[in-house]
Design a protein around this motif. Structure first.
Motif, PDB file in Angstrom:
ATOM      1  N   LEU A 190       0.958  -1.264   0.078  1.00  0.00           N
ATOM      2  CA  LEU A 190      -0.002  -0.065   0.099  1.00  0.00           C
ATOM      3  C   LEU A 190       0.803   1.204   0.109  1.00  0.00           C
ATOM      4  O   LEU A 190       0.616   2.227  -0.718  1.00  0.00           O
ATOM      5  CB  LEU A 190      -0.966  -0.038   1.120  1.00  0.00           C
ATOM      6  N   TRP A 191       1.870   1.268   0.628  1.00  0.00           N
ATOM      7  CA  TRP A 191       2.814   2.410   0.801  1.00  0.00           C
ATOM      8  C   TRP A 191       3.529   2.717  -0.533  1.00  0.00           C
ATOM      9  O   TRP A 191       3.719   3.620  -1.054  1.00  0.00           O
ATOM     10  CB  TRP A 191       3.992   2.376   1.951  1.00  0.00           C
ATOM     11  N   ARG A 192       3.986   1.498  -0.983  1.00  0.00           N
ATOM     12  CA  ARG A 192       4.689   1.536  -2.412  1.00  0.00           C
ATOM     13  C   ARG A 192       3.762   2.026  -3.419  1.00  0.00           C
ATOM     14  O   ARG A 192       4.195   3.092  -4.193  1.00  0.00           O
ATOM     15  CB  ARG A 192       5.133   0.122  -2.743  1.00  0.00           C
ATOM     16  N   ARG A 193       2.583   1.586  -3.289  1.00  0.00           N
ATOM     17  CA  ARG A 193       1.795   2.201  -4.480  1.00  0.00           C
ATOM     18  C   ARG A 193       1.280   3.632  -4.059  1.00  0.00           C
ATOM     19  O   ARG A 193       1.089   4.471  -4.922  1.00  0.00           O
ATOM     20  CB  ARG A 193       0.289   1.600  -4.373  1.00  0.00           C
ATOM     21  N   THR A 194       1.248   4.036  -2.633  1.00  0.00           N
ATOM     22  CA  THR A 194       1.006   5.401  -2.449  1.00  0.00           C
ATOM     23  C   THR A 194       1.976   6.554  -2.983  1.00  0.00           C
ATOM     24  O   THR A 194       1.721   7.412  -3.473  1.00  0.00           O
ATOM     25  CB  THR A 194       1.170   5.669  -0.887  1.00  0.00           C
ATOM     26  N   VAL A 195       3.255   6.083  -2.861  1.00  0.00           N
ATOM     27  CA  VAL A 195       4.386   6.998  -3.452  1.00  0.00           C
ATOM     28  C   VAL A 195       4.106   7.306  -5.107  1.00  0.00           C
ATOM     29  O   VAL A 195       4.440   8.611  -5.388  1.00  0.00           O
ATOM     30  CB  VAL A 195       5.929   6.350  -3.210  1.00  0.00           C
ATOM     31  N   ILE A 196       3.617   5.996  -5.744  1.00  0.00           N
ATOM     32  CA  ILE A 196       3.389   6.295  -7.270  1.00  0.00           C
ATOM     33  C   ILE A 196       2.179   7.250  -7.165  1.00  0.00           C
ATOM     34  O   ILE A 196       2.251   8.130  -8.277  1.00  0.00           O
ATOM     35  CB  ILE A 196       3.115   4.980  -7.733  1.00  0.00           C
ATOM     36  N   TYR A 197       1.148   7.195  -6.331  1.00  0.00           N
ATOM     37  CA  TYR A 197       0.019   8.145  -6.455  1.00  0.00           C
ATOM     38  C   TYR A 197       0.269   9.360  -6.204  1.00  0.00           C
ATOM     39  O   TYR A 197      -0.241  10.416  -6.562  1.00  0.00           O
ATOM     40  CB  TYR A 197      -0.960   7.418  -5.552  1.00  0.00           C
ATOM     41  N   VAL A 198       1.354   9.703  -5.248  1.00  0.00           N
ATOM     42  CA  VAL A 198       1.921  11.175  -4.854  1.00  0.00           C
ATOM     43  C   VAL A 198       2.269  11.621  -5.967  1.00  0.00           C
ATOM     44  O   VAL A 198       2.014  12.785  -6.457  1.00  0.00           O
ATOM     45  CB  VAL A 198       2.902  10.864  -3.830  1.00  0.00           C
ATOM     46  N   TYR A 199       3.200  10.964  -7.027  1.00  0.00           N
ATOM     47  CA  TYR A 199       3.559  11.621  -8.191  1.00  0.00           C
ATOM     48  C   TYR A 199       2.636  11.911  -9.103  1.00  0.00           C
ATOM     49  O   TYR A 199       2.424  13.239  -9.747  1.00  0.00           O
ATOM     50  CB  TYR A 199       4.517  10.668  -8.792  1.00  0.00           C
ATOM     51  N   ARG A 200       1.465  11.080  -9.214  1.00  0.00           N
ATOM     52  CA  ARG A 200       0.296  11.254  -9.959  1.00  0.00           C
ATOM     53  C   ARG A 200      -0.254  12.441  -9.430  1.00  0.00           C
ATOM     54  O   ARG A 200      -0.945  13.413 -10.297  1.00  0.00           O
ATOM     55  CB  ARG A 200      -0.932  10.097 -10.092  1.00  0.00           C
ATOM     56  N   ALA A 201      -0.571  12.568  -8.084  1.00  0.00           N
ATOM     57  CA  ALA A 201      -1.200  13.683  -7.281  1.00  0.00           C
ATOM     58  C   ALA A 201      -0.722  15.010  -7.749  1.00  0.00           C
ATOM     59  O   ALA A 201      -1.129  15.897  -8.037  1.00  0.00           O
ATOM     60  CB  ALA A 201      -1.333  13.422  -6.117  1.00  0.00           C
ATOM     61  N   LEU A 202       0.929  14.986  -7.687  1.00  0.00           N
ATOM     62  CA  LEU A 202       1.382  16.240  -7.884  1.00  0.00           C
ATOM     63  C   LEU A 202       1.079  16.504  -9.240  1.00  0.00           C
ATOM     64  O   LEU A 202       1.220  17.872  -9.565  1.00  0.00           O
ATOM     65  CB  LEU A 202       3.052  15.954  -7.536  1.00  0.00           C
ATOM     66  N   ALA A 203       1.192  15.927 -10.337  1.00  0.00           N
ATOM     67  CA  ALA A 203       0.933  16.136 -11.413  1.00  0.00           C
ATOM     68  C   ALA A 203      -0.581  16.765 -11.666  1.00  0.00           C
ATOM     69  O   ALA A 203      -0.781  17.839 -12.300  1.00  0.00           O
ATOM     70  CB  ALA A 203       0.943  14.929 -12.453  1.00  0.00           C
ATOM     71  N   ALA A 204      -1.607  16.222 -11.198  1.00  0.00           N
ATOM     72  CA  ALA A 204      -2.843  16.625 -11.261  1.00  0.00           C
ATOM     73  C   ALA A 204      -3.085  17.977 -10.468  1.00  0.00           C
ATOM     74  O   ALA A 204      -3.560  18.801 -10.876  1.00  0.00           O
ATOM     75  CB  ALA A 204      -3.759  15.709 -10.711  1.00  0.00           C
ATOM     76  N   LEU A 205      -1.876  18.186  -9.433  1.00  0.00           N
ATOM     77  CA  LEU A 205      -2.347  19.255  -8.618  1.00  0.00           C
ATOM     78  C   LEU A 205      -1.311  20.783  -9.039  1.00  0.00           C
ATOM     79  O   LEU A 205      -1.749  21.876  -8.440  1.00  0.00           O
ATOM     80  CB  LEU A 205      -2.315  19.084  -7.043  1.00  0.00           C
ATOM     81  N   ALA A 206      -0.247  20.030  -9.657  1.00  0.00           N
ATOM     82  CA  ALA A 206       0.580  21.449 -10.233  1.00  0.00           C
ATOM     83  C   ALA A 206       0.025  22.149 -10.870  1.00  0.00           C
ATOM     84  O   ALA A 206      -0.855  22.134 -11.683  1.00  0.00           O
ATOM     85  CB  ALA A 206       1.832  20.619 -10.676  1.00  0.00           C
ATOM     86  N   PRO A 207       0.614  23.646 -10.753  1.00  0.00           N
ATOM     87  CA  PRO A 207       0.192  24.516 -11.668  1.00  0.00           C
ATOM     88  C   PRO A 207       0.563  24.478 -13.110  1.00  0.00           C
ATOM     89  O   PRO A 207       1.673  23.504 -13.347  1.00  0.00           O
ATOM     90  CB  PRO A 207       0.700  25.974 -11.155  1.00  0.00           C
ATOM     91  N   ALA A 208       0.094  24.865 -14.193  1.00  0.00           N
ATOM     92  CA  ALA A 208       0.597  24.382 -15.417  1.00  0.00           C
ATOM     93  C   ALA A 208       1.978  25.196 -15.803  1.00  0.00           C
ATOM     94  O   ALA A 208       2.314  26.074 -15.034  1.00  0.00           O
ATOM     95  CB  ALA A 208      -0.417  25.163 -16.536  1.00  0.00           C
ATOM     96  N   LEU A 209       2.861  24.363 -16.416  1.00  0.00           N
ATOM     97  CA  LEU A 209       4.157  24.857 -16.567  1.00  0.00           C
ATOM     98  C   LEU A 209       4.480  25.431 -17.998  1.00  0.00           C
ATOM     99  O   LEU A 209       3.865  24.497 -18.941  1.00  0.00           O
ATOM    100  CB  LEU A 209       5.089  23.673 -16.424  1.00  0.00           C
ATOM    101  N   ASP A 210       4.743  26.389 -18.348  1.00  0.00           N
ATOM    102  CA  ASP A 210       4.944  26.907 -19.639  1.00  0.00           C
ATOM    103  C   ASP A 210       3.494  27.068 -20.416  1.00  0.00           C
ATOM    104  O   ASP A 210       3.326  26.561 -21.708  1.00  0.00           O
ATOM    105  CB  ASP A 210       5.989  26.330 -20.559  1.00  0.00           C
TER     106      ASP A 210
END
Ligand SMILES: [Zn+2]
Ligand SMILES: [Zn+2]
Ligand SMILES: [Zn+2]
Length: 482
Positions: A190-210
């Protein structure tokens, strides 16, 4: 061991020969006052790799009792307090090191949080509430006050934390013991997958770049999540994870380097990404007992607190996590042994010493272990951890220094001390010459003669020496603080 000797007699015999006693205390000191050192018998020599010349030789024969004492290095407080204390100190440095990563010691700009990932509920349990009642009756006259098995959903007792009742289900039949064990067994994944999901979440929540939306691939090019984590057993037998998580930037020219992330990757983004991931991630569980297919998820409670790059925060969070690093499931769940028991030990010891709910949990692990659906979880080897299969303490590679690096630093320091004393045998983890001194090779032949001191008298003496050593250090520490 001479059985007829009293403990006092054994202690007197140990101290009878002054030279012998001095050598023995030096060994105990080197073993860090370990309470159950490994006794090694054998010999070693350092050979100059270039000339083949023997530079030094050592044989355990020259030690009192003919054996060399080596620290057991167990991390568990309940097994060996001095070795656990050393492990805790090392763990502290590993955790604290990550609060100030290696980019010039300047952590400013690295968002960091301390997050606690909890388990969901597997049925209501008795709780200690600081003198308050366990569970108030809810819903008054109209509310449901008993479960489907006719047992009360309330308990007006006031439990002490050490009470064997704490963590026990209000109703054994309502409690989902199989679900609890399978959850423990899945928390690593569950933790291993959580780390993968954190990257996905960062992509979803990050402001648009360029001006463009951020993809997961783009996130991995510019951001890295580093972490250290400790598993803590709750009284009810489930694991919680305490995680120090940090956002780093990625230097495309040198991926090994830890640099500050871009300014938009702040602590709010990290906090939101962890919450986003925790709410969505899941692991499919094996289907057992004819139940519907189910998944393991985190509990609804997720506590995320920012950690500032200040010394006071660093010391506080490192101390907080290091405390859990030396705990075992047996420290939280009364009645469980602290290490892997012999095949039938739990059953044999059963006679009333193990609280009923703990016995029911271990029986559940055993029962599930025999099911084909659970074979991949290898539960038979994890009865003593109620199904939990991972390491209590772990970290991502770039979080901070490693335990191995700390051990190497300690060895190097001892080497320098020895060089100063001009005595190749005065110190070191074992008193042996170092196998990694430049230009030399260590050749040795050793076997384990036994675990622990040969007599109870030796053990008592070692404990006294350890206490004196700690007191002397404390005096020194207070003196330095003044
Ligand atoms: Zn030890
Ligand atoms: Zn209660
Ligand atoms: Zn019930």
């Amino acid at each position: 061991m001479i059985k007829s000797q009293t403990v006092l007699g054994q202690m007197i015999a140990r101290m009878a020969d002054e030279d012998d006693y001095r050598r023995w205390t030096a060994q105990v000191e080197r073993a860090g006052h370990c309470v159950r050192p490994v006794r090694l018998v054998g010999s070693a020599m350092t050979v100059n790799a270039a000339t083949g010349e023997i530079e030094a030789t050592y044989a355990s024969e020259q030690e009192p009792g003919g054996a060399l004492l080596v620290a057991c290095k167990d991390r568990r407080e309940s097994v060996c307090p001095p070795c656990a204390a050393r492990y805790r100190a090392d763990a502290w440095h590993v955790f604290a090191g990550g609060v100030t990563p290696d980019d010039g010691g300047d952590q400013v700009g690295h968002p960091m949080v301390l997050a606690t990932f909890t388990a969901p509920s597997f049925g209501r349990v008795h709780a200690a509430r600081d003198g308050g009642v366990c569970r108030a009756a809810r819903g008054g006259r109209r509310g449901k006050r008993t479960c489907e098995h006719g047992r009360p959903l309330w308990c007006h007792a006031r439990h002490e934390a050490a009470d064997g009742m704490v963590g026990a289900p209000l109703c054994e039949d309502c409690a989902d013991l199989a679900g609890l064990v399978l959850w423990n067994a899945s928390v690593g994944e569950l933790w291993r997958r959580t780390v993968i999901y954190v990257y996905r979440a960062l992509a979803a929540l990050a402001p648009a770049l360029d001006g463009r939306a951020v993809t997961v691939r783009r996130v991995r090019e510019v951001l890295r999540i580093s972490y250290a984590k400790v598993a803590e057993f709750q009284k009810r037998g489930v694991v919680h994870l305490h995680v120090l998580a940090r956002l780093d930037g990625v230097n495309p020219d040198d991926p090994e380097q830890t640099i500050a992330p871009p300014a938009w990757a702040d602590v709010n983004l990290l906090t939101a990404a962890l919450a986003h991931a925790a709410a969505r991630v899941s692991v499919p569980l094996p289907v057992v007992d004819g139940r519907a297919a189910a998944v393991a998820r985190w509990g609804a409670q997720l506590d995320v607190r920012p950690v500032q790059p200040r010394e006071v925060d660093r010391a506080r969070v490192a101390g907080y996590l290091a405390k859990y690093a030396t705990k075992t499931v047996g420290d939280s769940v009364s009645g469980l042994p602290s290490s892997r028991p012999r095949a039938d030990e739990l059953d044999v010891d059963g006679g009333g010493r193990i609280p009923a709910h703990v016995a029911a949990l271990t029986a559940t692990v055993r029962r599930l272990a025999r099911l084909g659906a659970c074979r991949a979880l290898r539960l038979a080897r994890h009865v003593h951890t109620l199904g939990f299969r991972g390491h209590v303490t772990s970290k991502s590679r770039r979080y901070s220094t490693t335990f191995a690096a700390l051990r190497e630093a300690r060895r190097a320091w001892r080497r320098s001390q020895r060089a100063r004393e001009r005595d190749p045998w005065a110190g070191g983890d074992t008193g042996l010459p170092d196998d990694d001194r430049a230009g030399t090779v260590l050749v040795g032949d050793w076997r384990v003669a036994g675990i622990g001191y040969r007599t109870l008298g030796d053990r008592v003496l070692a404990e006294v020496l350890g206490r004196e050593h700690r007191q002397a250090r404390e005096v020194l520490r207070l003196g330095l603080a003044e």
